[in-house]
Design an enzyme around this catalytic site. Structure first.
Site, PDB file in Angstrom:
ATOM      1  N   SER A   1     -29.206  -5.180 -13.458  1.00  0.00           N
ATOM      2  CA  SER A   1     -28.619  -5.835 -14.635  1.00  0.00           C
ATOM      3  C   SER A   1     -28.539  -7.352 -14.584  1.00  0.00           C
ATOM      4  O   SER A   1     -28.172  -7.978 -15.573  1.00  0.00           O
ATOM      5  CB  SER A   1     -27.221  -5.261 -14.907  1.00  0.00           C
TER       6      SER A   1
ATOM      7  N   LYS B   1     -19.944 -13.302 -17.591  1.00  0.00           N
ATOM      8  CA  LYS B   1     -20.178 -11.987 -18.190  1.00  0.00           C
ATOM      9  C   LYS B   1     -18.843 -11.325 -18.498  1.00  0.00           C
ATOM     10  O   LYS B   1     -17.887 -11.434 -17.726  1.00  0.00           O
ATOM     11  CB  LYS B   1     -21.005 -11.123 -17.231  1.00  0.00           C
TER      12      LYS B   1
ATOM     13  N   SER C   1     -27.895  -5.153 -18.110  1.00  0.00           N
ATOM     14  CA  SER C   1     -26.792  -5.299 -19.050  1.00  0.00           C
ATOM     15  C   SER C   1     -26.309  -6.742 -19.201  1.00  0.00           C
ATOM     16  O   SER C   1     -25.543  -7.044 -20.111  1.00  0.00           O
ATOM     17  CB  SER C   1     -25.629  -4.418 -18.576  1.00  0.00           C
TER      18      SER C   1
END
Length: 485
Positions: A178, A79, A154
């Site tokens: 997330s 990420k 996210s």
């Protein structure tokens, strides 16, 4: 059949027998990325040249060494809020569009020590603020199951990349859901570890008391292997816990005879779709058939979790994001006449709307005259939410419910209504406020879209979560379903 249809233990065996090479695995990853990522748009930055070079080095090592770890040669996506030395890290924000870190996050160091291969950085909501990855400053990631729907957020890029078969593993971060929410939307396995289980050093901070890095994978077993590598005390992170890391894979016995499950009535009530509710009840029947028992309980302060979270997380964000000022790194405006104007213009032009909204909310909550009424009160409610979990865990082994109230929603469906968007995390946020671990695993489909089952455990008891998740996975085939791209 893709190589990534195999579990990591099976790929490890193939490497050991010299039936495949590390270069084969890395080639498979980039081949798939080039085939489908134009549609999915999970990756922001590829690390192709360096990854192929590392694969060759590892193949040489493979030829001479007989013993190597289970993540040896495995491609992984990271990420884009986890710093990677020499590989652009943007947090999906224009304010960091050109940021090239000079060090690796601790989790990246541990992956490198395990000889995993980083193939690229994954899209996300800007600074991890969002539930759909629509807040990225660069591109819109799409759900591999339906390209007109969001992948969640996210960590939407991480979940979408694993679901699309671009990588067998990805790292995400979870502040209010997330990792778990996008895992549910994309039909993969995502774990938020106990706060302090995994080092946050090198994770660009959103809300420091809530953020936690965790693994996203296709299977529970693979998830356990990845957590094993990234967990443990880190002197570079003062919130990292000095707690022994158990052998998570040994917990995957399939035996849940006598296990006591709590099902909060608040998690199956108003706002949860009937189809999702039924999927969870069906999953509980499967677990009953394996010897577990369940009872309905109450987490009475859950109704305050959403408001509590957004006050606390936004307050921490307003402080953490003050460092992005255009002076030391990242974007700097060309339109300023003096220093103060440069600060203001840089932040105004560099941050997206959702980030600015949360900075303003947090600054307000911390301001003189409002601190006691908002921030301090929210901290007290957080303590009550944590006590709710502790009370339930005195009698039960795990808490189970849906991960999200509905399956993935359409792109653009909720962007004009922030409160409706925020409510999508209503079932995951309490876990972060309490600091306990939680996992999402696939438990069904509604109109061809995956549904996630959330299993929540006691502090530092990821092993029991994995045991329950693995038992359910072995009794069903939801994890074997793949999207058609």
């Amino acid at each position: 059949m893709s190589l990534f249809d195999y579990r990591v233990s099976e790929l490890h065996s193939l490497l050991h027998k010299k039936e495949i090479s590390v270069s084969d695995l890395v080639d498979e990853s980039f081949k798939r990325i080039h085939e489908v990522d134009e549609k999915v748009q999970a990756f922001l930055t590829l690390n192709e040249e360096q990854a192929r070079a590392k694969a060759k080095e590892l193949d040489e090592k493979l030829a001479t060494e007989k013993e190597f770890g289970l993540l040896f040669g495995m491609p992984i996506g990271i990420k884009d809020n986890i710093v990677t030395k020499g590989l652009r890290t943007t947090c999906a924000s224009k304010i960091l569009y050109n940021f090239d870190p000079i060090y690796d996050a601790t989790v990246v160091e541990r992956l490198n020590e395990a000889d995993a291969v980083t193939v690229g950085k994954l899209n996300m909501d800007e600074f991890a603020m969002g539930s759909s990855t629509e807040n990225s400053g660069f591109q819109l990631t799409r759900n591999p199951w339906d390209l007109e729907r969001v992948p969640g957020g996210s960590s939407g890029g991480s979940a979408a990349a694993v679901a699309a078969g671009e990588v067998p593993f990805a790292l995400g971060s979870d502040t209010g859901g997330s990792i778990r929410q996008p895992a549910a939307f994309c039909g993969v396995v995502g774990l938020k570890p106990t706060y302090g289980r995994v080092s946050r050093y090198g994770l660009v901070a959103f809300a420091s008391s809530l953020d936690q890095i965790g693994p996203i994978t296709r299977t529970v077993e693979d998830n356990a292997y990845l957590l094993q590598v990234i967990s443990g005390l880190d002197p570079m992170d003062s919130t990292s816990a000095n707690v022994d890391v158990p052998d998570y894979v040994s917990a995957l016995t399939g035996d849940i005879q006598g296990l006591k499950i709590a099902v909060p009535k608040e998690y199956l009530g108003e706002g949860v779709s009937e189809e999702v509710r039924q999927s969870v009840l069906d999953a509980l029947k499967v677990l009953e058939g394996l010897g577990a028992t369940w009872e309905e309980v109450s987490l009475p302060h859950s109704k305050y979790a959403l408001a509590t979270y957004y006050l606390l997380a936004s307050s921490e964000a307003s402080a953490n994001l003050a460092r992005f000022d255009g002076v030391r790194y990242g974007y700097r405006t060309d339109h300023a006449k003096n220093l103060m104007e440069m600060y203001k213009q840089t932040r105004s032009e560099g941050f997206g709307n959702e980030v600015k909204r949360r900075i303003m909310l947090g600054t307000f909550a911390l301001s003189s005259g409002y601190y006691d009424a908002y921030y301090k009160k929210a901290q007290k409610v957080r303590t009550l939410i944590k006590q709710d979990f502790e009370n339930v865990f005195e009698k039960y082994d795990v808490i189970i419910g849906p991960t999200t109230p509905t399956p993935a929603f359409k792109i653009g469906e909720k962007t004009s209504d922030p409160l409706t968007m925020y409510a999508n995390d209503i079932l995951t946020i309490p876990v972060n406020l309490a600091g306990v671990p939680g996992i999402s695993i696939p438990c069904g489909f509604v109109n061809g879209l995956p549904v996630g089952l959330q299993i929540i455990g006691k502090h530092f008891d990821e092993s029991t979560i994995y045991r329950v998740a693995h038992a359910f996975e072995q009794a069903t085939d939801y994890h074997k379903q793949k999207p058609t791209l």
